[in-house]
Write a protein that holds these residues in place. Structure first.
Motif, mmCIF file in Angstrom:
data_model
loop_
_atom_site.group_PDB
_atom_site.id
_atom_site.type_symbol
_atom_site.label_atom_id
_atom_site.label_comp_id
_atom_site.label_asym_id
_atom_site.label_seq_id
_atom_site.Cartn_x
_atom_site.Cartn_y
_atom_site.Cartn_z
ATOM 1 N N ARG A 136 0.835 -1.220 0.000
ATOM 2 C CA ARG A 136 0.000 0.000 0.000
ATOM 3 C C ARG A 136 0.862 1.260 0.000
ATOM 4 O O ARG A 136 0.552 2.235 -0.682
ATOM 5 C CB ARG A 136 -0.945 0.003 1.201
ATOM 6 C CG ARG A 136 -2.165 -0.868 1.009
ATOM 7 C CD ARG A 136 -3.228 -0.566 2.048
ATOM 8 N NE ARG A 136 -2.760 -0.744 3.414
ATOM 9 C CZ ARG A 136 -2.829 -1.873 4.107
ATOM 10 N NH1 ARG A 136 -3.358 -2.941 3.558
ATOM 11 N NH2 ARG A 136 -2.385 -1.938 5.347
ATOM 12 N N THR B 155 2.260 1.759 -3.426
ATOM 13 C CA THR B 155 1.206 2.246 -4.312
ATOM 14 C C THR B 155 0.943 3.725 -4.085
ATOM 15 O O THR B 155 0.840 4.501 -5.044
ATOM 16 C CB THR B 155 -0.090 1.435 -4.103
ATOM 17 O OG1 THR B 155 0.166 0.074 -4.416
ATOM 18 C CG2 THR B 155 -1.215 1.957 -4.969
ATOM 19 N N ARG B 156 0.845 4.134 -2.835
ATOM 20 C CA ARG B 156 0.564 5.549 -2.525
ATOM 21 C C ARG B 156 1.689 6.466 -2.993
ATOM 22 O O ARG B 156 1.446 7.540 -3.535
ATOM 23 C CB ARG B 156 0.328 5.746 -1.026
ATOM 24 C CG ARG B 156 -0.919 5.080 -0.529
ATOM 25 C CD ARG B 156 -2.137 5.830 -1.011
ATOM 26 N NE ARG B 156 -3.318 5.203 -0.463
ATOM 27 C CZ ARG B 156 -4.372 4.866 -1.169
ATOM 28 N NH1 ARG B 156 -4.405 5.114 -2.461
ATOM 29 N NH2 ARG B 156 -5.405 4.300 -0.619
ATOM 30 N N GLN C 287 1.528 6.683 -6.750
ATOM 31 C CA GLN C 287 0.411 7.533 -7.156
ATOM 32 C C GLN C 287 0.716 9.008 -6.894
ATOM 33 O O GLN C 287 0.386 9.873 -7.709
ATOM 34 C CB GLN C 287 -0.859 7.135 -6.410
ATOM 35 C CG GLN C 287 -1.450 5.833 -6.865
ATOM 36 C CD GLN C 287 -2.618 5.386 -5.996
ATOM 37 O OE1 GLN C 287 -2.754 5.797 -4.842
ATOM 38 N NE2 GLN C 287 -3.446 4.519 -6.549
ATOM 39 N N GLY C 288 1.360 9.301 -5.772
ATOM 40 C CA GLY C 288 1.711 10.684 -5.447
ATOM 41 C C GLY C 288 2.675 11.277 -6.455
ATOM 42 O O GLY C 288 2.499 12.410 -6.911
#
Length: 163
Positions: A6, A9-10, A13-14
């Motif tokens: 996670r 992924t974050r 994405q950021g």
């Protein structure tokens, strides 16, 4: 392991969001430059340098982790159909490890260049004004390192079959 997944992924994405904002800022900047040149006969100074040295580097390198995370890199799936099951799984792990090693090697080399650019204070001369460009040299190593981490985080997902 899910928490690490996670987090990866974050972060990916950021950085992809920052890359997207770079595209938007570049669009506004270039549009304003064209408008100023046509309406007032005066372009915005340093537009070319800022677009090529800041926006383009930001757009190209920061979203690499996000692209890897979404399996959107160019790849050849020739062996995927020929090697089902455990052999295919081993192949995917090997490819992820190799990709991570390549990304880390490129990150290492570009980090050396970034440090050298910082130490000498790299700049471009635009109409007699110095525009510092050394900060952008740190964007490629950041993007390559994140892409390597995403490749490494992918390995447990391959092992568990949740890829």
């Amino acid at each position: 392991m899910r928490a690490l997944d996670r987090v990866a992924t974050r972060i990916a994405q950021g950085l992809a969001l920052i890359g997207s904002l770079g595209v938007l800022l570049m669009l506004v900047h270039v549009t304003a430059d064209v408008a100023a040149r046509n309406l007032f006969g005066q372009p915005i100074p340093a537009t070319n340098a800022i677009v090529s040295r800041y926006y383009m580097v930001l757009i190209a390198f920061l979203p690499l982790g996000w692209v890897e995370r979404n399996n959107a890199m160019v790849k050849v799936e020739l062996t995927e159909y020929l090697t089902p099951g455990r052999i295919g799984q081993a192949n995917d792990i090997l490819v992820s490890l190799l990709a991570a090693l390549v990304y880390l090697a490129i990150a290492w080399v570009t980090l050396g260049t970034a440090i050298e650019s910082y130490e000498v204070g790299s700049f471009v001369d635009v109409l007699g004004n110095r525009v510092a460009v050394w900060p952008t040299y740190f964007l490629p190593p950041i993007g390559f390192t994140l892409a390597a981490l995403v490749c490494l985080v992918r390995i447990p997902a391959i092992l568990t079959g949740s890829k």
